[in-house]
Write a protein that holds these residues in place. Structure first.
Motif, PDB file in Angstrom:
ATOM      1  N   PRO A 144      -7.534 -16.013-101.222  1.00  0.00           N
ATOM      2  CA  PRO A 144      -8.678 -15.769-100.326  1.00  0.00           C
ATOM      3  C   PRO A 144      -9.000 -14.273-100.260  1.00  0.00           C
ATOM      4  N   VAL A 145     -10.253 -13.960 -99.918  1.00  0.00           N
ATOM      5  CA  VAL A 145     -10.704 -12.559 -99.886  1.00  0.00           C
ATOM      6  C   VAL A 145     -11.696 -12.352 -98.754  1.00  0.00           C
ATOM      7  N   VAL A 146     -11.616 -11.197 -98.114  1.00  0.00           N
ATOM      8  CA  VAL A 146     -12.686 -10.739 -97.221  1.00  0.00           C
ATOM      9  C   VAL A 146     -13.006  -9.290 -97.569  1.00  0.00           C
ATOM     10  N   THR A 147     -14.265  -8.903 -97.348  1.00  0.00           N
ATOM     11  CA  THR A 147     -14.691  -7.534 -97.638  1.00  0.00           C
ATOM     12  C   THR A 147     -15.239  -6.900 -96.353  1.00  0.00           C
ATOM     13  N   GLY A 148     -15.480  -5.606 -96.406  1.00  0.00           N
ATOM     14  CA  GLY A 148     -16.051  -4.891 -95.261  1.00  0.00           C
ATOM     15  C   GLY A 148     -15.109  -4.819 -94.073  1.00  0.00           C
ATOM     16  N   ILE A 149     -13.800  -4.728 -94.349  1.00  0.00           N
ATOM     17  CA  ILE A 149     -12.785  -4.791 -93.296  1.00  0.00           C
ATOM     18  C   ILE A 149     -12.340  -3.386 -92.893  1.00  0.00           C
ATOM     19  N   SER A 150     -12.224  -3.140 -91.569  1.00  0.00           N
ATOM     20  CA  SER A 150     -11.825  -1.813 -91.095  1.00  0.00           C
ATOM     21  C   SER A 150     -10.332  -1.702 -90.824  1.00  0.00           C
ATOM     22  N   THR A 151      -9.709  -2.782 -90.322  1.00  0.00           N
ATOM     23  CA  THR A 151      -8.270  -2.729 -90.037  1.00  0.00           C
ATOM     24  C   THR A 151      -7.606  -4.023 -90.474  1.00  0.00           C
ATOM     25  N   VAL A 152      -6.341  -3.936 -90.866  1.00  0.00           N
ATOM     26  CA  VAL A 152      -5.549  -5.131 -91.184  1.00  0.00           C
ATOM     27  C   VAL A 152      -4.207  -5.045 -90.474  1.00  0.00           C
ATOM     28  N   GLU A 153      -3.666  -6.218 -90.179  1.00  0.00           N
ATOM     29  CA  GLU A 153      -2.406  -6.304 -89.463  1.00  0.00           C
ATOM     30  C   GLU A 153      -1.725  -7.542 -90.033  1.00  0.00           C
ATOM     31  N   VAL A 154      -0.470  -7.413 -90.454  1.00  0.00           N
ATOM     32  CA  VAL A 154       0.226  -8.586 -90.991  1.00  0.00           C
ATOM     33  C   VAL A 154       1.098  -9.177 -89.900  1.00  0.00           C
ATOM     34  N   LEU A 155       0.882 -10.453 -89.627  1.00  0.00           N
ATOM     35  CA  LEU A 155       1.675 -11.177 -88.635  1.00  0.00           C
ATOM     36  C   LEU A 155       2.331 -12.344 -89.355  1.00  0.00           C
ATOM     37  N   GLY A 156       3.617 -12.195 -89.696  1.00  0.00           N
ATOM     38  CA  GLY A 156       4.328 -13.253 -90.405  1.00  0.00           C
ATOM     39  C   GLY A 156       3.715 -13.499 -91.765  1.00  0.00           C
ATOM     40  N   ASP A 157       3.227 -14.714 -91.998  1.00  0.00           N
ATOM     41  CA  ASP A 157       2.676 -15.033 -93.319  1.00  0.00           C
ATOM     42  C   ASP A 157       1.153 -14.988 -93.326  1.00  0.00           C
ATOM     43  N   ARG A 158       0.576 -14.269 -92.339  1.00  0.00           N
ATOM     44  CA  ARG A 158      -0.882 -14.170 -92.280  1.00  0.00           C
ATOM     45  C   ARG A 158      -1.289 -12.711 -92.177  1.00  0.00           C
ATOM     46  N   VAL A 159      -2.531 -12.425 -92.599  1.00  0.00           N
ATOM     47  CA  VAL A 159      -3.092 -11.093 -92.357  1.00  0.00           C
ATOM     48  C   VAL A 159      -4.299 -11.276 -91.438  1.00  0.00           C
ATOM     49  N   VAL A 160      -4.324 -10.472 -90.375  1.00  0.00           N
ATOM     50  CA  VAL A 160      -5.463 -10.477 -89.460  1.00  0.00           C
ATOM     51  C   VAL A 160      -6.325  -9.273 -89.840  1.00  0.00           C
ATOM     52  N   ALA A 161      -7.581  -9.540 -90.193  1.00  0.00           N
ATOM     53  CA  ALA A 161      -8.479  -8.494 -90.691  1.00  0.00           C
ATOM     54  C   ALA A 161      -9.689  -8.408 -89.773  1.00  0.00           C
TER      55      ALA A 161
END
Lengths: 257, 329
Positions: A144-161
Motif C-alpha cells: 500500500p502507498v500514500v503520498t503527500g504525507i507530513s508525519t509518520v508514526e509506527v505503531l506495532g505492525d502499522r504506520v499512521v500517516a
C-alpha cells in the motif's frame, strides 16, 4: 523493530538563474550546487526518527551517478546507518525505471533476510517533478502507498500517516510493509553533528548496477519559459521611496488620503 | 475521447478542475473535435450534483461518468483511480486529464501505473497533438520540459492556474452514466481512516481581498512579520505569503499564494521580499497593480511588477507604515 529505506535524489540547486546544456537535454550543472529536495530532507528525518524509536535501522538509497554519494553521505551524517547507490545514468531513466531499480534493491534485501518494513520517498523530485515514483514502486512491490504525507508514526505492525487534505488533516493507517511519499512541512530536519560527519566518511556505500533497459522519460528537450519584457517603474530605493509608494496607493484608491 | 477526472468541493467542481476541463477541451478541439467526458468519484450531496452538472455542461462535457460505491465515500487514491480506469476503459479514452493538486497527482500516478503508461505532471501547454507532445513545469517551474507521450492513453495533470476556466462555445446538457467500479480489497487499504481539524483556514479572505500584502523569504524568519502585518492592517488588506514561507513554518499554509495555494486578484499586490518563482507568479499574476519591494533589481517579481522599490523590506515597509500613519492621521 522497523527497518526503514529512504530514497533521495541528487538535484541541482535551482534558486538562481538556470542554464541549459547545449543539447537542451539537461541543465548546465557546471556552476550550480547540488542538494536533495526539502521533501526528501524531511523523509530522511522521519526515517531516522522511526528507526531510532523502534531500534531499527534507516538505510538511505539513491539512483544516480557516483557523485550522488555526496548526498548519501549527508544522510548518513544526520543518522542513517547504511547507504545504497544504484548506479545509473539518471537522464536515461524515467520514473518507471527509477521505481523498478529501487524495487530490485528492495527485493534483494528481502531475499537476503534484511527486508525494509517502511519505504519513504519525497513526494516529487525537485528537478523532474514527476509525482509518481513512490506509487509506481508500491505497485512493483505489491504494497500500500500514500503520498503527500507530513508525519509518520509506527505503531506495532502499522504506520499512521498524516497529511493535509482539502478539509483538514487526513489520517491514514497502513499495514506494514508500506510505501509513503513525504511532503515537507511536518517536521524540522536535523543538522549533522561532527561525529555524524566523521561516521559518514567511514560508512561503506553498497553499490549496485540495475539490469534494466530503461523506457525513459519521454523528454524531447528542456526549455526556459519565455522572458517577458520588463515595464517596471522603479519608485525609488530604500526608505526614501515610502512617500512615492503611498502616493501611488492613494492614486489607485486603496488609501483614502 | 478525452476524459477528465473532476474534483469537487461543497460548491461544485473546484476551480482548478474547471481549468483542467478547459485545457482538455482545447486538446479535444485541436485534435479534431473529439468528445469531452468527465468522471466523478467520491461523496457528493444531491444539491451539489445539479451545480456540478451545470458547470460540466458549460464546459462542454457530453457524458459524465459517476462512480457509485459506498466504499468510495472516504478518499482512497487506489480505489478512486480504479474507478477512473473503469471509466477510461469503458469509453476507450485517448487522453486522461486531472488537475495537478495533491489528489489529482496521486490518482493519476495510480492510474498511469495501473494502465502501464507514462504520466506527464504539471502540464502547461500542448505543443503537438500527434504524437501528443506537452510542455510541463520542471525545476519547480524555473524550466519547462517538452515531453512526448508515446503510450496510450496519455495521462497528464494540468498545473494549477496554467489556464483560465472558460465556457465552451456550445454548452451541453451532459448525459449521466452511473457505474459500479471494480474494487479489490487491496485497493481499499490506503484510505483516509479519519480526519482531524486543522487550524483556522480562511482562504476566502485572501482570494477576495482588494489589497494583499505579500511576504517571502525576505521576511527573514517567523518573527519578521510585525511590520508587514502592520502594513496589512493600515491598508485594510490581507497577508499572503510565498511557498517558502509556509514550507519553513513561518506562517500557516492557508496564507500561501501560488500554484499550490490561493489565486488572488486584488487591486494592489505589495510583494515584499518575494523573488517571484513561477509557482508564486501563477497565484498573483491577476493582481491589477503589482508593487514589488526587493533588494534584487533583477528578481523576477521586480521585473514583472508594474512598480518596484529596490531595498530591504525591513527598511522600506516601516517607512511606508510611518508615512501612512501620518497621512491617515
Amino acid at each position: 523493530m522497523t527497518n526503514v529505506l529512504v530514497c533521495i535524489k541528487r538535484v541541482p540547486e535551482t534558486s538562481g538563474q538556470i542554464l541549459l546544456s547545449d543539447d537542451a537535454q539537461t541543465i548546465d550543472g557546471r556552476h550550480v550546487g547540488y542538494t536533495v529536495s526539502p521533501h526528501e530532507e524531511c523523509a530522511v528525518e522521519l526515517a531516522i526518527q522511526v528507526a531510532r524509536g523502534t531500534d531499527g535501522e534507516a538505510t538511505v538509497l539513491t539512483v544516480g551517478s557516483e557523485e550522488s554519494v555526496a548526498q548519501l553521505r549527508d544522510a548518513i551524517a544526520v543518522g542513517c546507518s547504511a547507504a545504497v547507490l544504484v548506479e545509473a545514468d539518471i537522464d536515461r531513466f524515467g520514473p518507471a525505471d527509477v521505481a523498478e531499480a529501487i524495487a530490485g534493491v528492495v527485493k534483494e534485501h528481502e531475499a537476503a533476510g534484511t527486508p525494509f518494513d517502511l519505504i519513504l520517498l519525497g513526494n516529487d523530485a525537485a528537478d523532474t517533478g514527476d509525482f509518481q515514483v513512490g506509487v509506481r514502486l508500491a505497485y512493483q512491490l505489491g504494497r500500500p502507498v500514500v503520498t503527500g504525507i507530513s508525519t509518520v508514526e509506527v505503531l506495532g505492525d502499522r504506520v499512521v500517516a498524516r497529511g493535509d487534505g482539502p478539509d483538514g488533516i487526513e489520517v491514514f493507517e497502513l499495514p506494514l510493509p508500506a510505501v509513503v511519499a513525504i511532503q515537507e512541512g511536518g517536521i524540522e530536519p536535523r543538522y549533522p553533528s561532527v561525529p555524524g560527519r566523521m561516521k559518514a566518511k567511514r560508512t561503506p556505500v553498497e553499490t549496485v548496477t540495475p539490469e534494466i533497459e530503461p523506457v525513459g522519460s519521454g523528454r524531447v528537450r528542456l526549455k526556459l519559459p519565455p522572458q517577458q519584457p520588463s515595464n517596471v517603474e522603479v519608485l525609488g530605493e530604500g526608505a526614501d521611496a515610502a512617500p512615492a509608494v503611498v502616493d501611488l496607493l492613494v492614486k489607485i484608491g486603496v488609501v483614502s488620503r | 475521447m478525452i476524459l477528465v477526472f473532476v474534483e469537487t468541493d461543497g460548491q461544485g467542481a473546484t476551480e482548478t478542475s474547471r481549468e483542467a476541463l478547459t485545457f482538455a477541451r482545447e486538446i479535444a478541439e485541436r485534435s479534431g473535435d473529439d468528445a469531452l467526458n468527465a468522471v466523478l468519484v467520491g461523496p457528493m450531496s444531491s444539491d451539489g450534483t445539479d451545480v456540478i452538472l451545470q458547470q460540466l455542461g458549460e464546459a462542454g462535457v457530453s457524458v459524465v461518468h459517476r462512480a457509485q460505491d459506498e466504499r468510495l465515500s472516504a478518499y482512497c487514491a487506489a480505489a478512486w483511480a480504479a474507478s477512473v480506469v473503469d471509466a477510461a476503459q469503458a469509453t476507450a479514452a485517448r487522453v486522461i486529464v486531472a488537475t495537478g493538486t495533491p489528489r489529482g497527482s496521486e490518482i493519476m500516478a495510480h492510474l498511469a501505473t495501473r494502465l502501464d503508461v507514462q504520466m506527464a505532471a504539471n502540464v502547461v501547454a500542448v505543443d503537438e497533438t500527434n504524437p501528443l507532445t506537452v510542455s510541463r513545469q520542471v525545476m519547480g517551474g524555473s524550466a519547462l520540459e517538452e515531453m512526448r507521450l508515446n503510450s496510450q492513453p496519455a495521462v497528464m495533470t494540468v498545473a494549477g492556474h496554467a489556464t483560465e476556466p472558460t465556457p465552451a462555445g456550445q454548452p451541453t446538457t451532459p448525459e449521466v452514466v452511473v457505474f459500479s467500479p471494480t474494487l479489490s480489497d487491496a485497493d481499499l487499504v490506503a484510505r483516509v481512516a479519519r480526519s482531524e481539524v486543522s487550524q483556522v483556514d480562511d482562504t476566502a479572505a485572501l482570494t477576495g481581498a482588494r489589497v494583499v500584502v505579500g511576504a517571502g523569504r525576505g521576511a527573514g524568519g517567523a518573527d519578521g512579520f510585525a511590520d508587514l502585518l502592520e502594513l496589512t492592517e493600515l491598508l485594510g488588506g490581507v497577508l499572503g505569503v510565498s511557498r517558502v514561507v509556509t514550507s519553513l513554518g513561518w506562517r500557516p499554509h492557508h496564507e500561501q499564494v501560488g500554484q499550490t495555494g490561493s489565486r488572488i486578484s486584488p487591486d494592489v499586490y505589495l510583494a515584499c521580499g518575494i523573488s517571484g518563482a513561477i509557482q508564486h507568479w501563477a497565484g498573483c499574476s491577476s493582481a491589477k497593480t503589482i508593487i514589488a519591494i526587493n533588494t534584487d533589481p533583477d528578481a523576477p517579481m521586480v521585473t514583472k511588477a508594474h512598480y518596484a522599490v529596490i531595498g530591504d523590506l525591513h527598511e522600506v515597509v516601516p517607512a511606508i507604515n510611518e508615512e501612512l500613519r501620518q497621512r491617515l492621521g
